[in-house]
Design a protein around this motif. Structure first.
Motif, PDB file in Angstrom:
ATOM      1  N   MET A  96       0.793  -1.143   0.014  1.00 24.42           N
ATOM      2  CA  MET A  96       0.015  -0.046   0.007  1.00 24.42           C
ATOM      3  C   MET A  96       0.976   1.272   0.018  1.00 24.42           C
ATOM      4  O   MET A  96       0.753   2.278  -0.830  1.00 24.42           O
ATOM      5  N   THR A 137      -6.277  -4.176   4.888  1.00 27.04           N
ATOM      6  CA  THR A 137      -7.756  -4.011   5.018  1.00 27.04           C
ATOM      7  C   THR A 137      -8.207  -4.551   6.573  1.00 27.04           C
ATOM      8  O   THR A 137      -9.327  -4.376   6.981  1.00 27.04           O
ATOM      9  N   LYS A 138      -7.092  -5.495   7.109  1.00 25.37           N
ATOM     10  CA  LYS A 138      -7.427  -5.877   8.568  1.00 25.37           C
ATOM     11  C   LYS A 138      -7.161  -4.905   9.696  1.00 25.37           C
ATOM     12  O   LYS A 138      -7.324  -5.253  10.816  1.00 25.37           O
ATOM     13  N   LEU A 139      -6.572  -3.672   9.379  1.00 26.30           N
ATOM     14  CA  LEU A 139      -6.129  -2.813  10.438  1.00 26.30           C
ATOM     15  C   LEU A 139      -7.294  -1.996  10.982  1.00 26.30           C
ATOM     16  O   LEU A 139      -8.343  -1.870  10.361  1.00 26.30           O
ATOM     17  N   SER A 140      -7.059  -1.438  11.986  1.00 25.10           N
ATOM     18  CA  SER A 140      -7.992  -0.409  12.605  1.00 25.10           C
ATOM     19  C   SER A 140      -7.952   0.986  11.968  1.00 25.10           C
ATOM     20  O   SER A 140      -6.996   1.246  11.051  1.00 25.10           O
ATOM     21  N   ARG A 144      -4.803   2.344   9.753  1.00 24.69           N
ATOM     22  CA  ARG A 144      -4.788   2.688   8.153  1.00 24.69           C
ATOM     23  C   ARG A 144      -4.583   4.106   7.733  1.00 24.69           C
ATOM     24  O   ARG A 144      -4.010   4.493   7.086  1.00 24.69           O
ATOM     25  N   LEU A 148      -1.825   5.507   5.103  1.00 27.58           N
ATOM     26  CA  LEU A 148      -1.924   6.412   4.139  1.00 27.58           C
ATOM     27  C   LEU A 148      -0.896   7.556   4.259  1.00 27.58           C
ATOM     28  O   LEU A 148      -0.509   8.386   3.118  1.00 27.58           O
TER      29      LEU A 148
END
Lengths: 259, 336
Positions: A96, A137-140, A144, A148
Motif C-alpha cells: 500500500m 484491510t484488517k487494520l484499525s 490505516r 496512508l
C-alpha cells in the motif's frame, strides 16, 4: 515551495459550490479548513488536487499555474490522504505504501528495490514499520490512516492534503496522527487539512480558513479568524472560545458550543 | 477458508515455479485422456521420437485432436483468469467476472447469428469475436458519455447491453430450425471444446497472448485502479487511460476465449479470487498465479468433460457445477 490560491471557483458540472477562495501558504504551514457540512471543504481539496476542474481562478505553485502540470508531476507536488474507507483488496501495508512511489516510476515499470526501501523508511517515520507485512484491510482506522500518511510521505510531495484525518478516530489515535502531521510540517512541507473540530486549529494549525456556504469567511492566524462571533455566524449556534491552563502550565485554547 | 497466504516475494516466486511445473505435467498428462485409449508409451514415443514412431491413427489423434484441444483449454482458462483479474481491479470489485461489460453474451449473439445464417465454423468464431468486442465498445462509449460515476455507468451500460444481446439470442433460438440450428446454438452457448481444431486455436491464440502481455505490463498500475479514481489520480496516473487500455486488452482476451470455447463461466471469477487468497492482492504476483492456475484448472475440467461419460459433458456446465459450491463457500466464510 510557496502555494498561492487566487480567486478559486468551481463545483460539480454546472453547479458552482465554491466561490472566490484566495490564500497563500509557506513551507511549514499547517492550514485547517473549517466550516459546517456542505460549506465546500471537501470541494476545496478536490479543486486543489484537480479531481474536479476549476471554473475560475488560479492555483500557483511557486508562481506556476498547476493547470499546466500533468498527473505525474502534480503527484510529485501534491499528496492526498483520503479518509481511510475500506477497500476490498487485501494489499499488505508495505505494498500500500509503495503505491505512493508510482509517480517516480516509469509508465510500464514496477517499483525497484530502492522504491520499496523508501516505502519502508516512510513506515518507520510514522512508527509502524513493524506492521509492514500485515494486511491493510484488517487494520484499525487509526492504523490505516497512518499507513496512508506513510504513503503520502514516500510520494515525496511538498504539499500534503488531508480530508478529515481525525474524524473517526479515538483520542489517542487523533494525537498520533496530529504528531505525524506536525513532524511533516516541521520538515518543510505544507499541510492542508479539513476538520470538524473548532479546537483543532488552535492546537496544531498556523493558519485557519473558515468557509460558509461556499464562500470564504476568513483566512489567517487561527486566533483572528476563529472568534466567538465568526463561529456563531457560520455554525448558527453560540460558541465560546476559552483559554485554559493545562497541568504543565501551558496555555491552551479550546472551543465549546454553549447549551 | 484459505489460510495459506504467501505474501513473501521469494516464497511466491517458488509458488509460481511450482505452478509452472504442475502446468507442464498436466499439459502432457492430458494427452493420455480421451475416448480413444493411447498408452503412455505411445505418447512418449510421439513426443520424443516423432510422429513416425507410432501408428498413423494414434499420431493423427494426438496431433489433430488432442494437442489443439489441450492448448485451447489451457489458453482459455489462463486468458479468462487474466481478463477476470483485470476487470475486478478496474471496477474495484473482487466479485466481478469477465462478462461484466457484456462480452460473453455479445459473442454469443454473434455466434448464434452466424449459426442461423448457416455460415461455416470459422465464420462463427470470427463473428463471435467481433460481436463480443462490439458490445463492449458500445458499453464503453455509452459509459463514458456520463459526466460522473465513470465505472458505475460502464457497468450499467454493460449489463443493459448484455441483457439486450441475450434477448436477441432468445429471439434467434425461437425462430431457429429445431432440427439442426437450434441444437447447434444451444450447444455452442453451453460452452464446449469438442469442435476445436488447429486453425481455430491459432485464430484465438494471438489475441489472447497480446491481451495478456498488455495486462501483464499494466500490472503495477492495475493496483492503483483498485483504490478508486481519485486516489489513483492523486498518486499520479490517469485512471481513465489505464482503464481504457485494460478494458481493451481484457475484452480482446475474453472475446477470443469465448469464440473458441463458447460460454465458459466461473473461471474468470473464481480463479483470480483464489489466487488473491494465496498470494495477496498485488497484481505483480497475482496475475501470473491466476494465469497458471486458470489454465491448469480448465484443462483438468475439460479432461473430466471428455472422460467422465461416453457422451461428452458440456465444459461450461462442468465449471458451473464446480463453481457454484465454491462460491457458496466463499460467501459463508467471507472474512471482513
Amino acid at each position: 515551495m510557496y502555494l498561492q490560491v487566487i480567486d478559486l471557483m468551481g463545483g460539480y458540472g454546472k453547479r458552482t459550490v465554491l466561490y472566490g477562495i484566495s490564500f497563500g501558504l509557506n513551507p511549514g504551514d499547517i492550514l485547517c479548513v473549517l466550516g459546517p457540512n456542505g460549506s465546500g471543504k471537501t470541494t476545496l481539496l478536490k479543486l486543489l488536487l484537480r479531481f474536479i476542474p476549476k471554473t475560475n481562478g488560479q492555483v500557483l505553485l511557486e508562481g506556476k499555474d498547476t493547470i499546466i502540470m500533468n498527473r505525474t508531476s502534480l503527484a510529485k507536488s501534491f499528496a492526498y490522504i483520503p479518509q481511510s474507507d475500506r477497500i476490498l483488496f487485501p494489499y499488505t501495508v508495505l505494498e500500500m505504501v509503495t503505491l505512493g512511489r508510482t509517480c517516480h516510476i516509469g509508465q510500464w515499470k514496477t517499483p525497484s528495490k530502492e522504491d520499496v526501501d523508501i516505502a519502508y523508511q516512510a513506515l518507520k517515520k510514522v512508527r509502524i514499520a513493524h506492521m509492514a507485512d500485515r494486511i491493510y484491510t484488517k487494520l484499525s482506522g487509526g492504523e490505516r490512516q497512518l499507513v496512508l500518511i506513510a504513503r503520502a510521505l514516500c510520494q515525496n510531495a511538498g504539499i500534503l492534503i488531508m480530508d478529515e484525518p481525525t474524524s473517526s478516530l479515538d483520542f489517542a489515535n487523533q494525537q498520533l496522527i496530529m504528531n505525524a502531521v506536525d513532524t511533516s510540517a516541521k520538515e518543510g512541507r505544507i499541510i492542508i487539512l479539513t476538520t470538524h473540530s473548532p479546537s483543532q486549529p488552535f492546537t496544531i494549525a498556523t493558519k485557519a480558513l473558515l468557509l460558509s456556504k461556499g464562500r470564504m469567511v476568513g483566512f489567517g492566524d487561527p486566533y483572528s479568524v476563529l472568534t466567538n462571533q465568526s463561529l456563531e455566524d457560520v455554525y448558527g449556534i453560540p460558541m465560546d472560545i476559552l483559554s485554559i491552563t493545562d497541568r504543565n502550565q501551558n496555555c491552551r485554547t479550546v472551543c465549546l458550543p454553549i447549551h | 477458508m484459505i489460510k495459506l497466504t504467501i505474501q513473501d516475494k521469494n516464497n511466491s516466486s517458488w509458488l509460481i515455479l511450482f505452478l509452472l511445473f504442475t502446468s507442464i505435467i498436466i499439459l502432457f498428462g492430458s494427452l493420455a485422456v480421451g475416448f480413444y485409449e493411447i498408452s503412455i508409451n505411445d505418447i512418449l514415443c510421439f513426443l520424443f521420437r516423432g510422429e513416425t514412431a507410432v501408428n498413423d491413427e494414434v499420431s493423427n489423434i494426438i496431433r489433430n485432436i488432442r494437442i489443439p484441444r489441450i492448448i485451447a483449454a489451457y489458453i482459455i482458462g489462463a486468458g479468462l483468469s487474466i481478463s477476470g483479474a483485470a476487470y475486478q481491479g478496474m471496477f474495484k470489485n473482487p466479485l466481478v467476472s469477465p462478462d461484466i461489460l457484456g462480452v460473453s453474451t455479445g459473442a454469443g449473439l454473434g455466434a448464434a447469428l452466424a449459426i442461423t445464417l448457416r455460415l461455416p465454423y470459422f465464420m462463427v468464431q470470427i463473428n463471435a469475436f467481433v460481436f463480443g468486442i462490439l458490445v463492449v465498445s458500445l458499453a464503453y462509449f455509452i459509459g463514458t458519455r456520463a459526466k460522473f460515476g465513470h465505472e458505475i455507468s460502464l457497468i450499467l451500460a454493460g449489463t443493459m447491453l448484455g441483457s439486450l444481446a441475450s434477448s436477441l439470442i432468445t429471439v434467434l433460438k425461437y425462430l431457429a430450425d429445431p432440427n439442426d440450428i437450434l441444437p447447434a446454438i444451444t450447444f455452442w452457448l453451453m460452452g464446449s471444446l469438442s469442435k476445436v481444431n488447429a486453425s481455430s486455436v491459432s485464430f484465438s491464440l494471438v489475441p489472447i497472448a497480446v491481451g495478456s502481455i498488455l495486462i501483464y505490463s499494466l500490472r503495477w498500475r492495475l493496483n492503483l485502479l483498485t483504490l478508486g479514481d481519485e486516489e489513483a489520480e492523486a498518486l499520479g496516473i490517469d485512471p481513465k487511460k489505464i482503464r481504457l487500455l485494460a478494458v481493451t486488452a481484457a475484452t480482446v482476451i475474453s472475446s477470443a476465449a469465448v469464440c473458441l470455447g463458447g460460454l465458459i463461466g466461473w473461471v474468470g471469477l473464481m480463479i483470480p479470487h483464489l489466487s488473491r487468497g494465496i498470494v495477496g492482492a498485488d497484481y505483480r504476483r497475482m496475475l501470473p498465479t491466476a494465469a497458471l492456475m486458470g489454465g491448469s484448472f480448465l484443462l483438468l475440467m475439460d479432461n473430466l468433460a471428455r472422460s467422465l461419460s461416453i457422451m461428452e459433458i458440456p465444459l461450461g456446465v462442468l465449471t458451473a457445477v464446480m463453481g457454484a459450491p465454491f462460491f457458496i463457500m466463499l460467501i459463508i466464510k467471507r472474512e471482513r
